[in-house]
Motif scaffolding. Sequence first.
Motif, PDB file in Angstrom:
ATOM      1  N   ALA A 172       0.829  -1.205   0.000  1.00 46.53           N
ATOM      2  CA  ALA A 172       0.000   0.000   0.000  1.00 46.53           C
ATOM      3  C   ALA A 172       0.869   1.263   0.000  1.00 46.53           C
ATOM      4  CB  ALA A 172      -0.924  -0.003   1.218  1.00 46.53           C
ATOM      5  N   ILE A 173       1.900   1.256   0.837  1.00 48.20           N
ATOM      6  CA  ILE A 173       2.793   2.429   0.895  1.00 48.20           C
ATOM      7  C   ILE A 173       3.481   2.613  -0.449  1.00 48.20           C
ATOM      8  CG2 ILE A 173       4.830   3.411   2.009  1.00 48.20           C
ATOM      9  CD1 ILE A 173       4.094   1.715   4.523  1.00 48.20           C
ATOM     10  N   ARG A 174       3.982   1.490  -0.979  1.00 49.56           N
ATOM     11  CA  ARG A 174       4.700   1.529  -2.248  1.00 49.56           C
ATOM     12  C   ARG A 174       3.781   2.023  -3.379  1.00 49.56           C
ATOM     13  NH1 ARG A 174      10.028   0.582  -4.444  1.00 49.56           N
ATOM     14  NH2 ARG A 174       9.515   1.377  -6.491  1.00 49.56           N
ATOM     15  N   SER A 175       2.529   1.570  -3.339  1.00 49.93           N
ATOM     16  CA  SER A 175       1.592   1.944  -4.379  1.00 49.93           C
ATOM     17  C   SER A 175       1.308   3.453  -4.356  1.00 49.93           C
ATOM     18  CB  SER A 175       0.292   1.153  -4.202  1.00 49.93           C
ATOM     19  OG  SER A 175      -0.695   1.663  -5.059  1.00 49.93           O
ATOM     20  N   VAL A 176       1.122   3.998  -3.168  1.00 49.18           N
ATOM     21  CA  VAL A 176       0.876   5.442  -3.061  1.00 49.18           C
ATOM     22  C   VAL A 176       2.096   6.215  -3.559  1.00 49.18           C
ATOM     23  CG1 VAL A 176       0.520   7.336  -1.415  1.00 49.18           C
ATOM     24  CG2 VAL A 176      -0.850   5.238  -1.226  1.00 49.18           C
ATOM     25  N   TYR A 177       3.271   5.716  -3.200  1.00 49.20           N
ATOM     26  CA  TYR A 177       4.515   6.350  -3.664  1.00 49.20           C
ATOM     27  C   TYR A 177       4.613   6.296  -5.198  1.00 49.20           C
ATOM     28  CZ  TYR A 177       9.482   7.184  -4.405  1.00 49.20           C
ATOM     29  OH  TYR A 177      10.682   7.680  -4.863  1.00 49.20           O
TER      30      TYR A 177
END
Length: 443
Positions: free
Chosen positions: A280-285
């Motif tokens: 999720a963090i990676r996707s937002v980034y």
Amino acid sequence: MMLASRVQGETKVDPKTALRMLNAQQQQFEKTVVQVTDNVYTAVGFHGANTSMIVGKDGVIIVDTLRGPSSAARALEAMRKYSDQPVKAIIYTHSHGDHIGGANAMVGETMPDIYATESFGSAEGVNEAVNPVKRKRNIRQFGRKLSPLEMTNRGVAPAGTADNDGGKGFLQPTVKVPKEGLKTTIAGVELEFHVAPGETDDAMFIWLPNKKVLFAGDNFYSSFPNLYAIRGTAYRNVLKWSESVGKMAALEPEFLVPGHTMPILDQDLAVAALTDYSEAIRSVYDQTVRGINAGKSPDLIAHEVRLPDHLKDKPYLIEFYGSVPHAVRAIYSGLLGWFDGNPTTLSPLHPRKEAEKMAQLAGGTQRLTEQMESALAAEEFQWALELSDHLKWLDDADKKLARKVKIEALRGLAGREYNAPNRNYYLSYANELESGALSEIWF
Ligand SMILES: [Zn+2]
């Protein structure tokens, strides 16, 4: 939890749903001592964060110490039911105040070793110059001055935590964990310290290889992570945060103890939660970076970025604490600074000039005021706020009225929010405006 009425990309729902969601999240931090596995206990809800006790052969190890000595003493007393052996070591997962301020209440006759990363303390030092304003914003984000009726919770922490001894029990670390990490045995318990930048650069997680217990610190808790804190923080390295959580997932813990909210005591759930969190963090980034490279402004990207469909309803990714649009803006400014690339924004009009032009467009200050009032009546709270902010600059405006509309619009927005920092900030600011505590500049 019923999520049918959630709109993707927004943390606003109808007021009843917002309250119901926040009340349900409350179960994540009711006061209790959880037996994680044999000889590992976590005290949840004794203050904002969690504190844990690992029982070894001839002593116990404490992971995190809450914000102040009185709450730390109460949590330790509750955990002492399971062991009265001396505290051999204290571990700070990171340097945030809610994890380090109660240490001295946990120390017995002999001083334990105190473990932290070698970069411990780097988290908040960088922007000390703006402490006066950070203090105000901190009070708003956490709703520290809200009445019991207004207060729900803090997303990953209960409300009503008494903070008058915050930091008073802090003890300096005595053992510094280097970048490569550290393996050691304390009181017969094998421990691994893994340096893991995330919510702070000085964070680490602790792994008990024999018990397969992982103490995540604040790089994991049951909410979309606070990749940016509206109280005001330096850039949090989002990419490293995602990597650190990925490393935790790779260890395949059977028991996952977060820095806040309830431990997860099932291996499949723990690994899935960490894997999803990292993704999720990676996707937002990644979505933000794609938006940036497509030439989009932070305003536009903040409205466009969404959690992937298979992640958006995971209970540990609902935006009770962190917010996706806030994260987007933080990533944008963290990577590029304030300028959005559009020359229009290189030298914008003075806010007073812009307000005068807006009033002209509307057909005069009186018409602008009417627009603001009808926005409020139509429950278009954000638009009402934006118009009231223009009116504050106009000498011929009814500023008292504009201020009153702003207060009501803030309360209207707050009622719809299940993101606790947003909700608390709106309500706190409304109260400050109403009490006259805020200067003209803030209005
Ligand atoms: Zn914390």
